[in-house]
Write a protein that holds these residues in place. Structure first.
Motif: not given
Lengths: 344, 344
Positions: B187-189, B218-220, B317-328
């Motif tokens: 999904t990424h390099l 790419i991860f930059v 994550l819940a307390q700080q209202n941080i969501k996760t996301i993937t490269w895809r």
């Protein structure tokens, strides 16, 4: 070049004479007759050259010598760790290293700090596991017949595959050169999965040329001459030939492991016998690396480690008056013998 | 080509903005002034392009997204096992694989049976350990500047070394091709030890060409633009650029591990941040493979595994209202954005 498919996936072959005899009781009749014939033909070969290697080296008649040899060092850390511990306990007295494998540097480091250790090279041309793999030391462009489409060594050698003997020699030399460059001074050479023994004259001759160029003995025994006549015809009077070998095989159930080795030691023939064993620690790494099949797997290797580091094994050696010998000692004695003037 | 020596043996570099700020209190004064200047210059760069990647993708203003990304899969079984367990627990949501390493086949097998997993390639040009090593996927004859005298990747890149950018590109393509051939659809390099990020424009451009040819992000991150201006000038409007990255560094003592990550999460900036982490199990294999130094070693990796699979991390994550996301997910959203007609 004709290649014969190994009888078992791992390609560990030439069956030792002694275990075959021990296993006769559980063998079907046609196979039994075949085995008796094979054993008979090999026994005839023995009679034709009655002197054992031990006799030739000047040991008293009837002397029983064994090399307790650990294979596959460098393959995984679990194998390295078990072998180093067993070498230091003093019962395993010889071993050989797989140069192309990722854990070879750990063994090269050990070899440098243990110059007295009897370490050879376990010349490797296959990558027989599934989840954990390696490839050649030589540049892939120079050894295309040795690699699969992903540039690993082949998982197995199929009958239709054309393994190029010149490429084999290129790769063998690359393995020896890397070992020397990394501070390993091998005492002998042998062949992972016996590929260089059982794959025809061209590959055996390549093996022998490399050994001669580096002045190293190779692991070959008279047990194998009947099934592979080119071995005897290629070897010269300057080559060391062991008398016998013993190695355990998949037919032996885990609960009979110690019994197999005890019988082998109690029935040991005079001469020099190499016990080819595969010690390793049955841990997460080795279980994961070998999990697709049990043969030569983690539990197998732990059983070998347990038997050969046991008091039972030490006691048996004493009881049976069996002495151990290393490849380094063999080579020195052989050199002395070769340098001596021929008897009139 | 000029190569800059990594500040630490492992070559893990570009310092994240956030941890730098967190570490100011323990920093000597001249270094402190320097860091404030660096942070200042990067902040100015931020102001020049106020929109975060999250903004550009249409998330509500102020949205905080993280990729919890495990590095170095394929290197050892202990790293694979920890990553697979953490991926399945659902807190680590992305990872990248080291194709040249011996345990890559285990991860290729996992990728095939988990097509939904967010797995990239951790493009690898060094073999930074001592007792356990690997070399290129491409034929050594084609990438001579990348290997040492024993045909392993260099342990480190010294300042005097000439790393050939064309050979780098050859090797990167070989790694992508092996991955594809073995059923991995990345999904990424990204770049092991940031070698392709921090080693000058030629290597970064080679990296970018390979990424473009295979249509992979790419991860930059924008965090790195100030120190490496060629990143920004080489990237085009079609390239995804993350906002920030967080990675722990050797200055953090083991007892402050969780505290570091807790602070990083509590002080997280809006936008997309990749947490670059190194989970692994502190077992025999990993201890042996990394024993020459503690940095990115077995205990380090166990600490990362422990924090990111903890309830504390989930709660934060819940307390700080941080969501996760993937490269895809990022790539899909980016593609939609790029396909949309430009606003009038």
């Amino acid at each position: 070049m004709k290649l014969r498919k190994p009888s078992e996936l791992d390609g560990r072959l030439p069956r030792p004479i002694l275990p075959d005899a021990l296993l006769l009781c559980s063998t079907p009749i046609p196979m039994l007759i075949f085995r008796i014939l094979v054993v008979g033909s090999v026994l005839s070969a023995f009679l034709a050259s009655a002197q054992t290697l031990a006799d030739q080296l000047g040991f008293p008649a009837g002397t029983k010598l064994i090399i307790v040899h650990a294979d596959d060092l460098g393959e995984t850390h679990a194998v390295n760790a078990a072998a180093m511990k067993a070498l230091e306990s003093g019962t395993i007295n010889s071993a050989s290293l797989m140069v192309p494998c990722p854990w070879f540097p750990e063994m090269a480091d050990y070899a440098k700090s243990h110059p007295e250790a009897d370490l050879g090279l376990h010349l490797t041309l296959t990558s027989e596991r599934v989840y954990y793999r390696w490839g050649p030391v030589a540049s892939i462009d120079r050894v295309p017949s040795l690699v699969d489409q992903n540039a690993y060594f082949h998982h197995d050698w199929e009958a239709h595959q054309q393994i190029n003997a010149k490429e084999v020699e290129t790769e063998l030399r690359a393995q020896v050169e890397r070992a020397l460059a990394m501070g390993v001074h091998p005492t002998h050479l042998d062949s992972h999965q016996y590929r260089l023994i059982m794959s025809g004259k061209d590959l055996f001759d390549a093996f022998l040329r490399v050994a001669h160029d580096y002045h190293l003995p190779i692991f070959v025994t008279r047990d194998w001459f009947a099934a592979n006549p080119y071995l005897q015809s290629s070897l010269g009077p300057g080559d060391i030939v062991l008398d016998h070998t013993v190695t355990i095989e998949p037919q032996v159930p885990p609960q009979k492991w110690a019994e197999f080795y005890v019988n082998a030691l109690k029935n040991l023939q005079p001469g020099v016998t190499e016990f080819v064993i595969h010690p390793g620690f049955d841990d997460e790494e080795l279980r994961a690396a070998t999990r697709e099949r049990a043969t030569w797997g983690a539990a197998w290797r732990q059983r070998d480690y347990d038997f050969f580091t046991s008091q039972q094994f030490r006691d048996l050696l004493a009881q049976q008056n069996i002495k151990t010998i290393t490849w380094r000692e063999l080579a020195r004695l052989w050199q002395t013998k070769m340098a001596a003037p021929a008897p009139r």
